[in-house]
Design an enzyme around this catalytic site. Structure first.
Site, PDB file in Angstrom:
ATOM      1  CG  ASP A 197      -1.888   1.099   1.309  1.00 22.54           C
ATOM      2  OD1 ASP A 197      -2.345   1.554   0.248  1.00 22.54           O
ATOM      3  OD2 ASP A 197      -2.173   1.556   2.435  1.00 22.54           O
ATOM      4  CD  GLU A 441      -0.703  -6.075   7.265  1.00 26.11           C
ATOM      5  OE1 GLU A 441      -1.156  -6.025   6.115  1.00 26.11           O
ATOM      6  OE2 GLU A 441      -1.152  -5.405   8.195  1.00 26.11           O
ATOM      7  CE1 TYR A 494      -4.708   0.526  10.048  1.00 22.54           C
ATOM      8  CE2 TYR A 494      -3.944  -1.707   9.600  1.00 22.54           C
ATOM      9  CZ  TYR A 494      -3.686  -0.356   9.724  1.00 22.54           C
ATOM     10  OH  TYR A 494      -2.425   0.142   9.523  1.00 22.54           O
ATOM     11  CD  GLU A 530       0.699  -1.514   9.604  1.00 25.26           C
ATOM     12  OE1 GLU A 530      -0.445  -1.444   9.083  1.00 25.26           O
ATOM     13  OE2 GLU A 530       1.694  -1.911   8.983  1.00 25.26           O
TER      14      GLU A 530
HETATM   15  C1  GCB Z   1      -1.587  -2.382   6.650  1.00 25.78           C
HETATM   16  C2  GCB Z   1      -0.289  -2.315   5.955  1.00 25.78           C
HETATM   17  C3  GCB Z   1       0.080  -0.906   5.551  1.00 25.78           C
HETATM   18  C4  GCB Z   1      -1.137  -0.190   4.991  1.00 25.78           C
HETATM   19  C5  GCB Z   1      -2.190  -0.122   6.092  1.00 25.78           C
HETATM   20  C6  GCB Z   1      -3.483   0.526   5.591  1.00 25.78           C
HETATM   21  O1  GCB Z   1      -1.903  -3.336   7.304  1.00 25.78           O
HETATM   22  O2  GCB Z   1       0.758  -2.897   6.693  1.00 25.78           O
HETATM   23  O3  GCB Z   1       1.111  -0.952   4.601  1.00 25.78           O
HETATM   24  O4  GCB Z   1      -0.846   1.081   4.518  1.00 25.78           O
HETATM   25  O5  GCB Z   1      -2.501  -1.400   6.534  1.00 25.78           O
HETATM   26  O6  GCB Z   1      -3.676   1.719   5.774  1.00 25.78           O
HETATM   27  O7  GCB Z   1      -4.272  -0.184   4.988  1.00 25.78           O
END
Ligand code: GCB
Length: 634
Positions: A197, A441, A494, A530
């Site tokens: 990403d 990941e 997330y 994260e």
């Molecule tokens: C993740 C990734 C990261 C992305 C982020 C997102 O899990 O490790 O590279 O930018 O989520 O914002 O989706």
């Protein structure tokens, strides 16, 4: 349909030897080649015209039109041409320099060093090929004095061809897709697909330089540190090349330049009484303490004196992991920090001093004590800043987006091992680096992931027995095949964003379950590596809705409540995703890039930044070893 992209890409093993950062000394000179280079992208159909016509043989301007290209910088955002922004294949850089006559004298080595170039590079000097290198984000170099000697007058024309093509065996991996459907696509249609990403910026991203050393020279230094009571112990190993029996002298000077220890021989131990340990920012009133280790070598060879002098900054500190804690200098350390990117307007991933200093000032303003180099090694200049300012670093290799089962094969694994060789070789002496991350990941639930990560992490430990090793996971705790081999569990999640979007109320439940599951299975400390939410700056709603400043604050607050309970047990850190907004490939989920920054891409704070700042300073006062009088902010 997928075709093997042979015309886009050539493979070669890593270079051997040391990779000391070039530093001036009484025996070494440096010439930086930053500034404007000539540039041309090879738009030919097979992208191979430059090789067929041997563009490196004469001035680039003689084989076609050239444009100005700044170095260091990504080339993608420099012009208004969308074909260059989204270019796939070989681009050509060229620069002419004059080399002082003393440099080509007998007894001197001249080294051409590229700080990093994404992704595959071939380098010529005066039309003669001097090196190839695979992989962005890491330096490579070649000795070129013989080539220069053949060309009196000191003329040195450097040509660098760089190819950004990613395949299933590159790191990061990608696929090249050729689409042959004249009813829907133009002829000869090619796209680069990736599973990560961030925008696949390319070009000469870090400084290019020439430097000299004597013919017999200090090639590598490895320093391991520990302490007992107030005595600091540095065991070192120096490798000198070009001389059969080197006499090595090592001295250690404190910040004031006072010599506090010395030794002779290519390996040994330096003892420092009343040692100043290297402490993280906000954990000690004098963080980032560095000594200077002077390494010199001298000899008489056929009537001449040869001498090489190199000064390496070193910090004395220890790292240990228990099943509930991360210990720095035997004290519990709690990571309250960020994930970053090398990313900015116009320059893309090019090293930029103002941006770098601004980012460190923002980290300090925020009260952050750490960052992860998501998702690739950062510039050496950044690592040096982290050493000096006491910012703790989790050093990640470019193992991001390993999602296709074909990227777990032997070719991928052997390249991944080589990249870890190069990363550890470059960063092993940084006090700030406390842990290696071999991937982000990956598809860790796939059958080959167990062998792959077991091998990769064992290899990394054999390269550096002093630092813990991990990879960052978003897999199911019960099915993750790499997790058994990590020292610290690093989890990304997330909740209320990609899962249950808009439902903040799920966070306390799902986050608690996440931690309990992982700890229950592995009894290893956990970092939330994260978490976050996108914000388009200036969007506001109440009740909070996704993409508003209020929603990001609420996500953070909900996560923090759980962290505060679990950090009393086994959670040892939290790294926000992300420090700043950054560019990505174009997709329906990205509004001109990823907006999960707590700062905008221009480094202006969003509401979440103020919330995080209050928290980080509070954590520093609670978990650090600061005197009580430490003010709220620096
Ligand atoms: C993740 C990734 C990261 C992305 C982020 C997102 O899990 O490790 O590279 O930018 O989520 O914002 O989706």
């Amino acid at each position: 349909e997928q075709r093997s992209p042979t015309t886009y890409y050539v493979r070669k093993g890593p270079s051997a030897g040391g990779m000391l950062f070039p530093r001036e000394s009484s025996s070494r000179e440096i010439k930086e080649l930053n500034g404007l280079w000539n540039f041309r992208a090879d738009h030919s159909l097979n992208r191979n015209l430059g090789f067929e016509q041997a563009w490196y043989k004469s001035r680039l301007a003689e084989s076609g039109p050239v444009i100005d290209m700044p170095v260091p910088a990504s080339y993608n955002d420099i012009t208004q041409d969308p074909r260059l922004r989204d270019f796939i294949g070989w681009v050509w850089y060229e620069r002419e320099v004059l080399v002082p006559s003393g440099w080509v004298s007998e007894g001197t080595r001249v080294v051409l060093r590229v700080g990093s170039a994404h992704y595959y590079s071939v380098v010529w000097v005066n039309g003669i090929k001097v090196m190839e290198h695979e992989g962005g984000h890491l330096p490579f170099e070649a000795e070129i004095v013989e080539v220069l000697r053949n060309n009196p007058g000191g003329a040195c024309r450097i040509t660098i061809a760089v190819n950004n093509t990613l395949t299933l065996q590159t790191l990061p991996p990608g696929t090249i897709q050729h689409i042959d459907d004249p009813t829907r696509y133009p002829a000869d249609y090619v796209v680069q697909n990736t599973n990560f990403d961030f925008f696949n910026y390319a070009g000469l991203h870090r400084p290019v330089m020439l430097y000299t050393t004597p013919k017999a020279y200090v090639d590598d230094i490895t320093v391991l540190t520990t302490f007992a009571d107030n005595i600091g112990l540095l065991s070192y190993q120096v490798s000198v090349l070009g001389s059969p029996n080197p006499t090595v002298t090592v001295t250690l000077s404190d910040k004031g330049g006072r010599c506090v220890a010395s030794s002779t021989g290519p390996s040994g131990v330096l003892k420092v009484t009343d040692a100043n340990l290297w402490w993280p920012y906000l954990m000690h009133e004098n963080p980032g303490y560095l000594y200077s280790m002077g390494v010199s070598w001298a000899a008489f060879i056929v009537g001449s004196v040869y001498e090489d002098v190199y000064a390496l900054p070193v910090g004395i500190r220890t790292v240990q992991v228990t099943n509930t804690q991360f210990l720095l200098n035997n004290k519990p350390f709690y990571f309250h920090g960020v994930n970053k990117h090398e990313d900015a307007d116009i320059r893309g991933k090019g090293l930029d001093w103002p941006l770098m200093v601004k980012d460190f000032n923002l980290l300090k303003w925020l009260g952050a004590n750490s960052f992860r180099t998501s998702h690739y090694p950062y510039a050496e200049e950044i690592m040096q800043m982290a050493d000096r300012h006491g910012i703790v670093v989790i050093d990640e290799c470019p193992g991001v987006g390993i999602k296709d089962i074909r990227s777990f094969g032997n070719a991928s694994l052997s390249h991944h091992l080589a990249v870890m060789d190069e990363l550890v070789r470059r960063d092993k002496n940084h006090a700030s680096v406390v842990m290696w991350s071999v991937a982000n990941e990956p598809a860790a639930e796939m059958p080959p992931a167990g062998f792959y990560f077991k091998t990769l992490m064992a290899h990394t430990k054999s390269l550096d027995p002093t630092r813990p090793v991990t990879f960052i996971t978003d897999s199911n705790f019960a099915r993750d095949k790499g997790a058994p081999y990590v020292d610290v569990i690093c989890v990304n999640s997330y909740f209320s964003w990609y899962h249950d979007p808009g439902h903040l109320e799920v966070i306390p439940f799902q986050l608690n379950t996440q931690f309990e599951n992982w700890y229950g299975k592995y009894q290893k400390p956990i970092i939330q590596s994260e978490y976050g939410a996108d914000v388009v700056p200036g969007l506001h709603t109440d009740p909070p809705m996704m993409f508003t400043e209020e929603y990001q604050k609420m996500v953070l607050q909900n996560y923090h409540d759980v962290f505060d309970r679990k950090r009393k047990e086994y959670v040892i850190g939290e790294l926000i995703w992300n420090f700043a907004d950054f560019m990505t490939a174009q997709t329906v989920t990205r509004v001109v890039g990823n907006k999960k920054g707590i700062f905008s891409r221009q480094r202006h704070p969003k509401a979440g930044a103020f919330l995080l700042r209050e928290r980080y300073w509070r954590l520093a006062n609670e978990t650090g070893l600061l005197p009580e009088s430490t003010p709220f902010c620096a």
